[in-house]
Motif scaffolding. Structure first.
Motif, PDB file in Angstrom:
ATOM      1  N   TRP A 109       1.180  -1.450   0.352  1.00  0.00           N
ATOM      2  CA  TRP A 109      -0.094   0.217  -0.633  1.00  0.00           C
ATOM      3  C   TRP A 109       0.891   0.968  -0.025  1.00  0.00           C
ATOM      4  N   GLN A 110       1.831   0.995   0.669  1.00  0.00           N
ATOM      5  CA  GLN A 110       2.997   2.856   0.415  1.00  0.00           C
ATOM      6  C   GLN A 110       3.866   2.317  -0.060  1.00  0.00           C
ATOM      7  N   TYR A 111       4.249   1.630  -1.301  1.00  0.00           N
ATOM      8  CA  TYR A 111       4.075   2.028  -3.192  1.00  0.00           C
ATOM      9  C   TYR A 111       3.083   2.224  -3.121  1.00  0.00           C
ATOM     10  N   LEU A 112       2.465   1.651  -3.404  1.00  0.00           N
ATOM     11  CA  LEU A 112       0.988   1.529  -4.524  1.00  0.00           C
ATOM     12  C   LEU A 112       1.219   3.777  -3.901  1.00  0.00           C
ATOM     13  N   SER A 113       0.696   4.066  -3.168  1.00  0.00           N
ATOM     14  CA  SER A 113       0.342   5.284  -2.690  1.00  0.00           C
ATOM     15  C   SER A 113       0.867   6.444  -3.027  1.00  0.00           C
ATOM     16  N   GLY A 114       2.753   5.677  -3.147  1.00  0.00           N
ATOM     17  CA  GLY A 114       3.237   7.189  -3.474  1.00  0.00           C
ATOM     18  C   GLY A 114       3.687   7.582  -1.674  1.00  0.00           C
ATOM     19  N   SER A 115       3.148   7.208  -0.843  1.00  0.00           N
ATOM     20  CA  SER A 115       3.747   7.371   0.740  1.00  0.00           C
ATOM     21  C   SER A 115       4.802   7.027   1.248  1.00  0.00           C
ATOM     22  N   LYS A 116       5.682   5.958   0.838  1.00  0.00           N
ATOM     23  CA  LYS A 116       7.334   5.618   0.402  1.00  0.00           C
ATOM     24  C   LYS A 116       8.204   6.549   0.506  1.00  0.00           C
ATOM     25  N   VAL A 117       7.745   7.156  -0.741  1.00  0.00           N
ATOM     26  CA  VAL A 117       8.332   8.092  -1.907  1.00  0.00           C
ATOM     27  C   VAL A 117       8.004   9.244  -0.581  1.00  0.00           C
ATOM     28  N   LEU A 375      -5.663  12.077  -8.887  1.00  0.00           N
ATOM     29  CA  LEU A 375      -5.364  11.239  -9.515  1.00  0.00           C
ATOM     30  C   LEU A 375      -5.335  10.081  -9.373  1.00  0.00           C
ATOM     31  N   HIS A 376      -5.314   9.036 -10.909  1.00  0.00           N
ATOM     32  CA  HIS A 376      -6.359   7.742 -10.551  1.00  0.00           C
ATOM     33  C   HIS A 376      -5.581   6.889 -10.646  1.00  0.00           C
ATOM     34  N   GLY A 377      -4.996   6.482  -9.287  1.00  0.00           N
ATOM     35  CA  GLY A 377      -3.972   4.956  -9.415  1.00  0.00           C
ATOM     36  C   GLY A 377      -2.546   5.593  -9.034  1.00  0.00           C
ATOM     37  N   ALA A 378      -2.004   4.211  -8.664  1.00  0.00           N
ATOM     38  CA  ALA A 378      -0.344   4.312  -8.742  1.00  0.00           C
ATOM     39  C   ALA A 378       0.146   4.974  -9.247  1.00  0.00           C
ATOM     40  N   LYS A 379      -0.116   4.004 -10.816  1.00  0.00           N
ATOM     41  CA  LYS A 379       0.817   4.424 -12.275  1.00  0.00           C
ATOM     42  C   LYS A 379       0.580   6.401 -12.336  1.00  0.00           C
ATOM     43  N   ALA A 380      -0.124   7.234 -11.904  1.00  0.00           N
ATOM     44  CA  ALA A 380      -0.888   8.624 -12.333  1.00  0.00           C
ATOM     45  C   ALA A 380      -0.008   9.178 -11.070  1.00  0.00           C
ATOM     46  N   ILE A 381      -0.173   8.312  -9.932  1.00  0.00           N
ATOM     47  CA  ILE A 381       1.028   9.024  -9.095  1.00  0.00           C
ATOM     48  C   ILE A 381       2.515   9.029  -8.879  1.00  0.00           C
ATOM     49  N   SER A 382       2.721   7.739  -9.524  1.00  0.00           N
ATOM     50  CA  SER A 382       3.947   7.523  -9.808  1.00  0.00           C
ATOM     51  C   SER A 382       4.461   8.651 -10.964  1.00  0.00           C
ATOM     52  N   ASP A 383       3.795   9.225 -11.975  1.00  0.00           N
ATOM     53  CA  ASP A 383       4.242   9.697 -13.367  1.00  0.00           C
ATOM     54  C   ASP A 383       4.406  10.551 -12.574  1.00  0.00           C
ATOM     55  N   ALA A 384       3.624  11.450 -11.617  1.00  0.00           N
ATOM     56  CA  ALA A 384       3.586  12.664 -11.497  1.00  0.00           C
ATOM     57  C   ALA A 384       4.727  13.586  -9.824  1.00  0.00           C
ATOM     58  N   GLU A 385       4.637  11.794  -9.461  1.00  0.00           N
ATOM     59  CA  GLU A 385       6.099  12.827  -8.660  1.00  0.00           C
ATOM     60  C   GLU A 385       7.383  12.809  -9.317  1.00  0.00           C
ATOM     61  N   PRO A 386       8.103  13.257  -9.299  1.00  0.00           N
ATOM     62  CA  PRO A 386       9.529  14.265  -9.540  1.00  0.00           C
ATOM     63  C   PRO A 386      10.526  12.846  -9.181  1.00  0.00           C
ATOM     64  N   PRO A 387      11.250  12.338  -9.785  1.00  0.00           N
ATOM     65  CA  PRO A 387      11.958  11.395 -10.192  1.00  0.00           C
ATOM     66  C   PRO A 387      12.829  11.337  -8.373  1.00  0.00           C
ATOM     67  N   THR A 388      13.471  10.442  -7.806  1.00  0.00           N
ATOM     68  CA  THR A 388      14.040  10.563  -6.011  1.00  0.00           C
ATOM     69  C   THR A 388      15.433  10.807  -6.805  1.00  0.00           C
ATOM     70  N   HIS A 389      15.807   9.880  -7.874  1.00  0.00           N
ATOM     71  CA  HIS A 389      17.239   9.783  -7.622  1.00  0.00           C
ATOM     72  C   HIS A 389      17.422  10.545  -9.157  1.00  0.00           C
ATOM     73  N   LYS A 390      19.015  11.307  -9.285  1.00  0.00           N
ATOM     74  CA  LYS A 390      19.631  11.517 -10.907  1.00  0.00           C
ATOM     75  C   LYS A 390      19.269  10.590 -12.136  1.00  0.00           C
ATOM     76  N   ALA A 391      18.846  10.426 -12.887  1.00  0.00           N
ATOM     77  CA  ALA A 391      19.082   9.807 -13.692  1.00  0.00           C
ATOM     78  C   ALA A 391      20.333   8.968 -14.717  1.00  0.00           C
ATOM     79  N   LEU A 392      20.264   8.600 -14.504  1.00  0.00           N
ATOM     80  CA  LEU A 392      21.643   7.612 -14.784  1.00  0.00           C
ATOM     81  C   LEU A 392      22.167   8.047 -16.141  1.00  0.00           C
ATOM     82  N   GLU A 393      23.265   8.459 -16.232  1.00  0.00           N
ATOM     83  CA  GLU A 393      24.308   8.921 -17.658  1.00  0.00           C
ATOM     84  C   GLU A 393      24.189   7.283 -18.262  1.00  0.00           C
ATOM     85  N   PRO A 394      24.485   7.993 -19.541  1.00  0.00           N
ATOM     86  CA  PRO A 394      24.530   6.453 -20.885  1.00  0.00           C
ATOM     87  C   PRO A 394      26.611   6.384 -20.980  1.00  0.00           C
TER      88      PRO A 394
END
Length: 468
Positions: A109-117, A375-394
C-alpha cells in the motif's frame, strides 16, 4: 477464470486482523452531513451502532503454496518497484485484483500510494508534528471518536491503548499538516485501517496521499467534492442499472444520503473485513474508479430488478435496504469479480465530472474548496512525482582502446596506392615547425585537439579503467 480470494485473518505481520464482526459506526450518517444537505422531509433510518449480517458469508482460503508463490512475486516487485511501475504496471494491477499477500499488504500500500516516496521527501516531519500541541478544537473531537473505531479489534479495544494512542497521533498530525482542512470524522476509520498494517508515521503519510491524491476535497468543510461525486455516481447508475436509477429518482433520494459514508470511508464501515481489504488493494492501485464501481455494484444488486423493489415502495424502506445490504452481494469473491467486470473507466468518470462541475457552477457558483486534481491510481501518482534520484548517464557498452582506429584491409590497400601517388621527391616539402613529413594518414585523419573531443569520447576513456 474466477478471482482467487485473499486469505482471511492475516492483516499483517505487525497486527492481527479484526474478528469477523463488522466495525461499529463512528458516527450516525446524519452527523457527517451538513444540515443544508439533508432535504426537507427526508427520513433517514435510525442510527445503529453495528451492522450484523443475518448469516456471515463463507470465506475462501488461499492454499498455502499459492500464497507463498504470491509472496515471492510481490517481493520481487517491491524490490524492483520503479522498473515494474514503469514497464509492467498492468501486471501489478492484475496482482492487486487477485489480492495482495497479507504479510506484504502494508508495504505494498505504501509503494502503490506513493507514501513511501512522500516519507523519504519529508524525513522527520511527522515527529515534528507529533511534538506540537495541536489545535484544542480538533483534539476534543478526535478524542471522542477514538473508541468508536473497530472497538472489537485488539488494537483499539482499550482506552489509552497503543492503537488509540497512535490513531490520535496520526489524526492530530494531519490537522497540523493541513490546518485549512482540520479533522473530519470519516478520516478516523481510514487511519485505523492503515494503522492495522503499518506504524504511525507510515500510516500518516498514507493518509496524506489518500486525502490529497485519491480523494482530494472529500474532507473539506463544505463536502463539495463528495456532493459532486454523488451526482457522478447517480449519472453512471443510469447506464449501469436503469431500474435502480429510475427508482431512486422516483423516490427523490439524493445520492448524498446513501453514498457519503461509502465513499468518504472507502467502504471500511460497510463491507465485511475480507472484502474491505480486497477493495483497498484495488483502490490503491487503480484509484477512485474502484470506489465508484463498488457503489454501482451494490446499488445494481440491491435495487436493480422489479423483484427487489417490491419491498422498497417508499423512501424510508429504500434507505433501510441500502443501509442493511445483503451479505451475499458483499461477499468477497462475488463482489471483487463484479467490480473487475463492471465497464466504468477513468475517462467516463472525468467526462462526467466536467458535466457535473458545469451544472454546479450554474446552480452554486465556483467551488469554495480549491483542491488539487484527482489522480487515478498508482501509475498516475508515480508519473506525477518528481524522480527521487538523478537519471543514470549513458555508459558505452563497448570500450575502444586509445590510439588510431583499425582500418579495413581493402581500405589499407587503397590508402597505400594513394600514399604512393601523394608522396613527393626525397627532398620534397617538409612540415613547418618540427620538420616532420606529413603522412597521408594525417591528411586523411588529422589529430583532434583535446578541446574539441566530444563528451562521450572523454567519458569513454575515463571509464576505461573500470571495464579493462
Amino acid at each position: 477464470m474466477g478471482v482467487l480470494a485473499a486469505t482471511p485473518g492475516e492483516a499483517s505481520d505487525a497486527a492481527p486482523s479484526p474478528p469477523a464482526q463488522p466495525c461499529v459506526a463512528a458516527a450516525p450518517l446524519r452527523a457527517m452531513l451538513p444540515r443544508a444537505l439533508v432535504p426537507d422531509g427526508a427520513r433517514l433510518p435510525p442510527s445503529s451502532t453495528a451492522r450484523v449480517p443475518s448469516a456471515p458469508p463463507e470465506l475462501e482460503e488461499v492454499p498455502l503454496e499459492v500464497l507463498r508463490q504470491r509472496e515471492s512475486k510481490w517481493l520481487d516487485m517491491l524490490n524492483n518497484w520503479d522498473k515494474w511501475m514503469a514497464k509492467k504496471h498492468k501486471k501489478i494491477r492484475l496482482r492487486c485484483q487477485k489480492g495482495i499477500p497479507p504479510s506484504l499488504r502494508g508495504r505494498a500500500w505504501q509503494y502503490l500510494s506513493g507514501s513511501k516516496v512522500k516519507l523519504e521527501q519529508n524525513v522527520g516531519k511527522f515527529d515534528e508534528l507529533d511534538l506540537l500541541p495541536g489545535d484544542p478544537k480538533w483534539l476534543d473531537v478526535i478524542e471522542r471518536d477514538l473508541h468508536r473505531q473497530f472497538p472489537f479489534h485488539e488494537m483499539f479495544v482499550s482506552r489509552g491503548g497503543h492503537g488509540q494512542q497512535d490513531l490520535f497521533r496520526v489524526l492530530k498530525a494531519y490537522t497540523l499538516y493541513r490546518p485549512e482542512e482540520g479533522y473530519c470524522q470519516a478520516q478516523a476509520p481510514i487511519a485505523a485501517v492503515l494503522l492495522m498494517h503499518m506504524p504511525a508515521e507510515q500510516a500518516f503519510w498514507c493518509l496524506v496521499q489518500i486525502c490529497e491524491k485519491y480523494l482530494p476535497g472529500y474532507y473539506s468543510e463544505k463536502l463539495e467534492a463528495i456532493q459532486l461525486d454523488g451526482q457522478i455516481l447517480f449519472s453512471l447508475l443510469h447506464k449501469v442499472s436503469p431500474v435502480a436509477y429510475k427508482h431512486l429518482s422516483k423516490q427523490k433520494i439524493d445520492p448524498i444520503l446513501y453514498m457519503t459514508e461509502w465513499f468518504m470511508c472507502a467502504f471500511s464501515r460497510t463491507l465485511p473485513w475480507s472484502s474491505v481489504l480486497r477493495v483497498w488493494d484495488m483502490f490503491f492501485c487503480e484509484g477512485v474508479k474502484i470506489i465508484f464501481r463498488v457503489g454501482l455494484v451494490l446499488l445494481k444488486h440491491t435495487l436493480g430488478s422489479s423483484d427487489k423493489l417490491k419491498s422498497c415502495q417508499g423512501q424510508y424502506e429504500t434507505m433501510e435496504r441500502l443501509r442493511a445490504l445483503s451479505p451475499k452481494i458483499m461477499q468477497e469473491t462475488f463482489l471483487v469479480q463484479e467490480v473487475i467486470e463492471l465497464p466504468v473507466t477513468e475517462r467516463q468518470i472525468e467526462r462526467e465530472h466536467l458535466i457535473q462541475l458545469k451544472k454546479w457552477r450554474e446552480l452554486h457558483g465556483e467551488l469554495q474548496c480549491k483542491s488539487p486534481p484527482r489522480l487515478h491510481g498508482a501509475k498516475a501518482i508515480s508519473d506525477a512525482e518528481p524522480p527521487t534520484h538523478k537519471a543514470l548517464e549513458p555508459v558505452p557498452s563497448i570500450i575502444v582502446p586509445p590510439g588510431p582506429a583499425p582500418v579495413p584491409k581493402a581500405r589499407k590497400s587503397k590508402e597505400k596506392k594513394r600514399d604512393k601517388g601523394l608522396a613527393g621527391p626525397p627532398n620534397g616539402p617538409e612540415a613547418e615547425g618540427n620538420g616532420a613529413a606529413i603522412s597521408s594518414r594525417e591528411l586523411l585523419h588529422p589529430p583532434v585537439s583535446p578541446h574539441h573531443q566530444s563528451k562521450e569520447s572523454l567519458s569513454s576513456r575515463e571509464s576505461e579503467d573500470t571495464y579493462l
